[in-house]
Design an enzyme around this catalytic site. Sequence first.
Site, PDB file in Angstrom:
ATOM      1  N   GLY A 214       4.303  40.971   0.597  1.00 27.61           N
ATOM      2  CA  GLY A 214       5.248  40.296  -0.300  1.00 27.61           C
ATOM      3  C   GLY A 214       5.524  38.886   0.163  1.00 27.61           C
ATOM      4  O   GLY A 214       4.792  38.348   0.989  1.00 27.61           O
ATOM      5  N   ASN A 215       6.548  38.282  -0.395  1.00 24.40           N
ATOM      6  CA  ASN A 215       6.924  36.934   0.042  1.00 24.40           C
ATOM      7  C   ASN A 215       8.435  36.769  -0.085  1.00 24.40           C
ATOM      8  O   ASN A 215       9.127  37.684  -0.515  1.00 24.40           O
ATOM      9  CB  ASN A 215       6.147  35.879  -0.749  1.00 24.40           C
ATOM     10  CG  ASN A 215       6.430  35.960  -2.234  1.00 24.40           C
ATOM     11  OD1 ASN A 215       7.546  35.733  -2.682  1.00 24.40           O
ATOM     12  ND2 ASN A 215       5.409  36.337  -2.994  1.00 24.40           N
ATOM     13  N   ARG A 216       8.925  35.618   0.302  1.00 21.64           N
ATOM     14  CA  ARG A 216      10.368  35.432   0.426  1.00 21.64           C
ATOM     15  C   ARG A 216      11.087  35.099  -0.889  1.00 21.64           C
ATOM     16  O   ARG A 216      12.282  34.871  -0.886  1.00 21.64           O
ATOM     17  CB  ARG A 216      10.660  34.271   1.384  1.00 21.64           C
ATOM     18  CG  ARG A 216      10.367  34.588   2.815  1.00 21.64           C
ATOM     19  CD  ARG A 216      10.754  33.391   3.665  1.00 21.64           C
ATOM     20  NE  ARG A 216      10.372  33.605   5.034  1.00 21.64           N
ATOM     21  CZ  ARG A 216      11.087  34.342   5.897  1.00 21.64           C
ATOM     22  NH1 ARG A 216      12.212  34.895   5.505  1.00 21.64           N
ATOM     23  NH2 ARG A 216      10.674  34.497   7.119  1.00 21.64           N
TER      24      ARG A 216
END
Length: 410
Positions: A214-216
């Site tokens: 995932g990412n932020r």
Amino acid sequence: MAPLAGRRIVLGVSGGIAAYKAVEICRRLVDAGAYVMPVLTTGATRFVGPLTFSALASEPARTSLFEGPEPIPHTRLGQNCDLVVVAPATARVIGHYAAGISNDLLTATLLATRAPVLVAPAMHTEMWEHPAVQDNLALLRRRGVHIVDPESGRLAGGDIGAGRLADPARIVEAAVAILSPPTSTVSGGDLAGRRILVTAGGTREAIDPVRFIGNRSSGKMGYAIAEAAARRGAEVVLVTTVNRAAPPGVADVVPVESAAEMADAVLGRYGDVDVVVMAAAVADFRPKATNAEKIKKAAGPPEIVLEPTTDILAELGRKKSAQYLVGFAAETERLVEQAAAKMAAKRVDLMVANDVTAPGSGFEVDTNRAVLIAPDGTTRELPQMPKIELADAIWDRVVSELNDRNKEAP
Ligand code: CTP
């Protein structure tokens, strides 16, 4: 015109040190034109006197189900308001509201109303992070209650952490947004008649049933863009990876998880929309294979082979007919140069570039600092501002370009 003129708002104040900030919320709501009816819990009256609210609000403050001349004040309040704002909301009030328990005038009013409800929690970090509180808030969100999350900062007793009541200005802004007239029917909104698709959040690429890449991205920028577009009269489709209440006025929310699901949702609707804003942080790579079962530790570190995902924005650029495309570029260095290169490669009409490493900018925060880039390379640097204001600055620009296009059309 005052943004809340003629609106009747119950301001519920529960017992926490942040109750003193509710005085400012009350004043701001009144300044914005609202008719404010304060309701204080017994706990709240230990922190601020009802007289303070009575002096500032449109009616004397109420503190009990059984005082005063009215036999059933909660139903009168609940039935005769356009919005209930609870600020600060303690863990107790949130818990009672989620569980449907009324044991004072505020919780009774919350259960007796069909008006929208805005809850601004404030409490110590340990309480805020407790699964019981988070589960209650998740339940309220699912029921359509609007939540203005607390901020991090100094708390009562000198501790520092998450749980401090959101800024009064933000809470009032959220109230204004909720009470803005429903969108597509807004006559005179400068996006009236436009169909707009916005993507929000970070995609998740499954490794196995429990793990993902995932990412932020928190989705806050995309939600602000969707909310502002709806307020300005557009018909908005929000394709999102974030499990959050829909912004006011956005009726069509399409939940997705992976880049592939987002690509399907966006490309499938492309022919029906006038503007696409790709605010989502889409994964560039995904695991080539997703394990059907959970990968076990005993098997040793797995080798995860990645493959590229579809670049949705580039695909939209290729297939573009009359649509207007807004892209985002998250960079950590050589901001304008890299964003401009992406813009040309993806045939984007407006690029919003932001340096995600700059303070007050990028992921998870409520503010952003961006540079707007046009296809001819001209740039407009915007100062740091709340994401909802940046959203409006982006729409100001898009509206003026769409209007210019209309003028140019034969
Ligand atoms: N984007 C997209 N599909 C992808 C990757 C990105 O639609 N698979 C969109 C994003 O939503 C954003 C724009 O492309 O509007 C730029 O995304 P960004 O991550 O900044 O750029 P990339 O093209 O992925 O390049 P890099 O990661 O190398 O910086």
